[in-house]
Design an enzyme around this catalytic site. Structure first.
Site, PDB file in Angstrom:
ATOM      1  N   ASP A 175       0.640  -1.271   0.263  1.00 48.14           N
ATOM      2  CA  ASP A 175      -0.273  -0.284   0.277  1.00 48.14           C
ATOM      3  C   ASP A 175       1.350   0.965   0.178  1.00 48.14           C
ATOM      4  OD1 ASP A 175      -2.338   1.070   0.207  1.00 48.14           O
ATOM      5  OD2 ASP A 175      -2.667   1.353   2.152  1.00 48.14           O
ATOM      6  N   GLU A 409       3.791  -7.636   7.736  1.00 51.43           N
ATOM      7  CA  GLU A 409       2.154  -8.790   7.627  1.00 51.43           C
ATOM      8  C   GLU A 409       2.225  -9.845   6.309  1.00 51.43           C
ATOM      9  OE1 GLU A 409      -0.784  -5.511   6.692  1.00 51.43           O
ATOM     10  OE2 GLU A 409      -1.128  -5.322   8.362  1.00 51.43           O
ATOM     11  N   TYR A 466      -6.245  -3.201  13.172  1.00 54.42           N
ATOM     12  CA  TYR A 466      -7.667  -1.813  12.790  1.00 54.42           C
ATOM     13  C   TYR A 466      -8.890  -1.754  12.767  1.00 54.42           C
ATOM     14  CZ  TYR A 466      -3.660  -0.284   9.992  1.00 54.42           C
ATOM     15  OH  TYR A 466      -2.857   0.307   9.372  1.00 54.42           O
ATOM     16  N   GLU A 501       1.174  -0.971  14.218  1.00 58.26           N
ATOM     17  CA  GLU A 501       0.305   0.074  13.496  1.00 58.26           C
ATOM     18  C   GLU A 501      -0.997  -0.014  13.385  1.00 58.26           C
ATOM     19  OE1 GLU A 501       0.354  -0.971   9.325  1.00 58.26           O
ATOM     20  OE2 GLU A 501       2.176  -1.035   8.691  1.00 58.26           O
TER      21      GLU A 501
HETATM   22  C1  BDP Z   1      -1.708  -2.428   6.258  1.00 56.91           C
HETATM   23  C2  BDP Z   1      -0.120  -1.823   5.361  1.00 56.91           C
HETATM   24  C3  BDP Z   1       0.327  -1.126   5.130  1.00 56.91           C
HETATM   25  C4  BDP Z   1      -1.289  -0.568   4.946  1.00 56.91           C
HETATM   26  C5  BDP Z   1      -2.418   0.079   6.261  1.00 56.91           C
HETATM   27  C6  BDP Z   1      -3.209   0.677   5.864  1.00 56.91           C
HETATM   28  O1  BDP Z   1       1.109  -2.578   6.859  1.00 56.91           O
HETATM   29  O2  BDP Z   1       1.213  -0.911   4.989  1.00 56.91           O
HETATM   30  O3  BDP Z   1      -0.939   1.084   3.980  1.00 56.91           O
HETATM   31  O4  BDP Z   1      -2.353  -1.096   6.597  1.00 56.91           O
HETATM   32  O5  BDP Z   1      -4.254   0.124   5.257  1.00 56.91           O
HETATM   33  O6  BDP Z   1      -2.229  -3.628   6.072  1.00 56.91           O
HETATM   34  O7  BDP Z   1      -3.551   2.129   5.957  1.00 56.91           O
END
Ligand code: BDP
Length: 595
Positions: A175, A409, A466, A501
C-alpha cells in the site's frame, strides 16, 4: 558496509544533480545507450524518484527499465587511488555500465551497493545506470503476477479491453506507490590501496564504564590504530590490534532523547576512517524491552520515505523536519516501514536520539483471498536472506537501531506451518548476522491470531490492528471490546508486545461534532479508544500509530489521492489527533511507563 566519508585519506564526490534520462521498455533497453550519449534525453534530478518529476502517465505508470546517463571526468590525482562508485539505493534493480562495460548489477531497491571502477576508467567516461521498477513474486516488496488482475472478468470482450489486459504493468501487493529511480545519493570516493573495509562495534555497560568490543577488517597491510574520542574531543581509550575490547571509564550513555556519540578514529597504513557509535544496550527480559537496562516504552509511528515531487528520493530537509515534529510530539521512535531508510536518516536518528525499528522490504508476502498455492508461489527466500544480511551489515553500528523487523504483514495464519518454516530460519539468520544481537521481530497483520505460529517465535510480538477501521469501522465501542478481548490472548504468552500500526483514514479539514469515519474527530476518538486498551496492558511496550504522514499509493477505490491515515498531511501540517498525541506523549515517560 561503511558510509562514505571525506577525510585526510579519502576524497568524496557527490554526483547528485541533473542526469540525462530515457524511459525504456519492460524487457530491456538499447545496448548503444550504455555506450553513446542519448540524442534527445529528458532531464531528471538525482536523487529522487523519476515518477513525479515529469507530467504524464508514461512516467507515473512506467513499467520496466529506465536509463540514466552521466558524463564523468575524474581528476587525474584521484586515479592513483582506489576509486569506488557507490549507490545509496536504486529502486528496484540496477545494471551499471561504465563506458559500455557492465560493471555491476544489484537487486533490491533500498540498500547500498558499490563497485571499484579503476579498471574501467578512461579520460572521458559515460556512466549509465539502467533501473528496473518491476515487482513480482520474486522481488521484495512483492508484486502480483496475475496480469491485469484487478479488471473484472465480466468486461466486454472487445479488442481494446483485451489489449489493456495484456499490457504489462506493476501490480504492487503493498500500500505505497511503487516509486522508482536513483533514490539516494550516487558518490565516488577514493581510498588508498591498502584500506579499511569494515568496522564493527559492540557496546556494553559495566557499572558506570562503557565497554567497546571492536573489529576492524582491512585489505592489505599496514599499522593499525584505533582511538576513541568523546564529544568534547578528548581521547578516552585506544587500541592497536584489529580486534579487541576497550574500556571507557564513566561513559556517557546513548539514550532515547539524549544522544551521546563517541568516535572511533581508525588508521590503517595511509587510510583512515571515523566510525561513530553509542554506548547503549538493548535486551528483552520477560515482558519488558530494556534499553540501558531500563524498561523502554515506544511512542511513535510507522513512516514512509515519501514526499511531493521527490517521491521516495532522499530529502534531508524533510528528514530534519520529521524529527523536529517527532520532538514536538514527544515521540521517541519509528519503524522504517516497509524498507530500510536512507543512511542519512539513520545517522540523523543516532544524533538526535530517536529509536528505530529497522525493517526489511519484505512486504506483500500474503496470498490474496482465494489463493490455494500459499507460500509455494513466492521466489523470495534467497533474496530475503540477502536483504537481512545486507541491512544488518549496513546498520549494525547504529545506536538508534534497537530491533530488526524481518517482514511486514506476511500471511502467517492460512498456512501456519509453512509460514513458520519460511520465517523461523530468517529470524535465526537475523540474530546470527547481528554482532549486537538485538531483538528480532516480524510485524503480523490482523487475522486469526490463534493459528499463528510465527509471532510467538519472535522476541517481541508486533501487531498491526485496525479495529475501528477495516474491522468494525465506525463503531468504537465494539472495536474497543474486540481489542480488549484479543489482548487477553497476547497477555498469556508472557512476551513483550507492541502495536506497530493502528489508524483511520482522515481527510484534513473534514470535521463533525459526532465523530464520523474520515473526520479529524473520528481519528482522535479512535486513538483515545484504542489507547485506553493499551494502557490497561502491562505487557504492551509501545504504540506506533499509522502513519506519521499521509502518503502516496497506487490509484484505486480504497484511496483518495493516497493513504490518509497520517497524523500530519503529506506537507506536514498537523491534524487534530496530532495535538491529542502531543499531550498524551508528554505525559508518558520514555522509561518506566509500564512497570
Ligand atoms: C497495513 C499495511 C500498511 C497499510 C495499512 C493501511 O501494513 O502498509 O498502509 O495497512 O491500510 O495493512 O493503511
Amino acid at each position: 558496509m561503511l558510509y562514505p566519508e571525506m577525510n585526510v585519506s579519502r576524497a568524496l564526490i557527490d554526483l547528485s544533480g541533473i542526469w540525462e534520462f530515457q524511459l525504456a521498455q519492460a524487457e530491456g533497453f538499447k545496448e548503444k545507450w550504455t555506450k553513446v550519449p542519448f540524442e534527445h534525453p529528458e532531464h531528471i534530478a538525482v536523487p529522487a524518484s523519476y515518477n513525479d518529476q515529469k507530467e504524464g502517465t508514461q512516467f507515473r505508470d512506467h513499467y520496466g527499465w529506465a536509463v540514466y546517463q552521466k558524463k564523468l571526468e575524474i581528476p587525474v590525482m584521484l586515479k592513483k587511488e582506489r576509486v569506488v562508485l557507490r549507490f545509496g539505493s536504486v529502486t528496484q534493480a540496477a545494471r551499471v555500465y561504465l563506458n559500455g562495460t557492465l560493471i555491476c548489477t544489484h537487486k533490491g531497491g533500498f540498500l547500498p551497493f558499490e563497485v571499484e571502477i579503476n579498471p574501467y576508467l578512461e579520460e572521458e567516461n559515460l556512466l549509465c545506470v539502467a533501473v528496473d521498477n518491476r515487482v513480482n513474486y520474486g522481488t521484495l516488496p512483492i508484486g502480483n503476477e496475475a496480469g491485469a488482475a484487478f479488471f473484472g472478468s465480466d468486461l466486454p470482450d472487445i479488442e481494446s479491453v483485451r489489449n489493456m489486459k495484456a499490457r504489462p504493468q506493476n501490480l504492487p501487493n503493498f500500500d505505497f506507490f511503487n516509486y522508482a529511480g536513483i533514490h539516494r545519493p550516487v558518490k565516488l570516493y577514493t581510498t588508498p590501496w591498502n584500506y579499511i573495509k569494515d568496522i564493527t562495534i559492540v557496546p556494553d555497560i559495566e557499572g558506570t564504564d562503557g565497554i567497546v568490543q571492536y573489529q576492524i577488517d582491512c585489505e592489505g597491510s599496514g599499522d593499525l590504530h584505533v582511538e576513541i574520542y568523546d564529544e568534547a574531543g578528548q581521547k578516552v581509550c585506544e587500541g592497536f590490534e584489529p580486534e579487541g575490547t576497550l574500556r571507557i571509564p564513566d561513559a556517557h550513555l546513548w539514550e532515547p532523547g539524549n544522544a551521546y556519540l563517541y568516535q572511533a578514529c581508525v588508521t590503517f597504513g595511509e587510510d583512515s576512517y571515523t566510525q561513530s557509535f553509542g554506548i547503549r544496550t538493548v535486551r528483552v527480559e520477560g515482558t519488558r524491552f530494556l534499553i540501558n537496562n531500563k524498561p523502554f516504552y515506544f511512542k511513535g509511528f510507522g513512516k514512509h520515505e515519501d514526499s511531493a515531487v521527490h517521491g521516495r528520493g532522499l530529502d534531508e530537509a524533510l528528514n530534519v523536519k520529521d524529527l523536529s515534529l517527532m520532538n514536538w510530539l514527544h515521540a521517541n521512535s519509528f519503524r522504517t516501514s516497509h524498507y530500510p531508510y536512507s543512511e542519512e536518516m539513520m545517522n540523523l536518528c543516532d544524533r538526535e536520539g530517536i529509536v528505530v525499528i529497522d525493517e526489511t522490504p519484505a512486504v506483500g508476502l500474503n496470498f490474496g483471498w482465494d489463493d490455494t498455492e500459499g507460500f509455494a508461489k513466492f521466489r523470495t527466500k534467497e533474496h530475503h536472506e540477502d536483504v537481512i544480511r545486507d541491512m544488518i551489515a549496513r546498520d549494525k553500528n547504529h545506536p538508534c537501531v534497537v530491533m530488526w523487523s524481518i517482514a511486514n504483514e506476511p500471511d502467517t495464519e492460512k498456512q501456519p506451518q509453512a509460514s513458520y518454516d519460511y520465517f523461523k530460519p530468517l529470524y535465526d539468520l537475523a540474530h546470527a548476522c547481528d554482532p549486537q544481537d538485538r531483538p528480532v521481530t516480524l510485524v503480523i497483520c490482523q487475522n486469526d491470531y490463534i493459528r499463528d505460529l510465527v509471532a510467538p517465535a519472535m522476541d517481541v510480538i508486533c501487531f498491526n490492528r485496525y479495529y475501528g477501521w477495516y474491522v468494525y469501522g465506525g463503531n468504537l465501542e465494539i472495536s474497543k471490546e474486540a481489542f480488549e478481548y484479543e489482548m487477553k490472548y497476547w497477555a498469556e504468552l508472557g512476551k513483550p508486545a507492541m502495536i506497530t500500526e493502528y489508524g483511520a483514514d482522515t481527510v484534513a479539514g473534514l470535521h463533525s461534532a459526532t465523530p464520523n469515519m474520515f473526520t479529524e474527530e473520528y481519528q482522535m476518538e479512535y486513538y483515545r479508544a484504542m489507547n485506553a486498551v493499551l494502557d490497561q496492558c502491562p505487557f504492551i511496550i509501545g504504540e506506533q500509530m499509522w502513519n506519521f504522514a499521509d502518503f502516496a499509493t497506487i490509484q484505486g477505490v480504497m484511496r483518495v489521492d493516497g493513504n490518509k491515515k497520517g497524523l500530519f498531511t503529506r506537507d506536514r501540517r498537523p491534524k487534530l489527533a496530532a495535538h491529542y498525541f502531543r499531550q498524551r506523549w508528554e505525559e508518558i515517560p520514555d522509561f518506566g511507563y509500564k512497570k
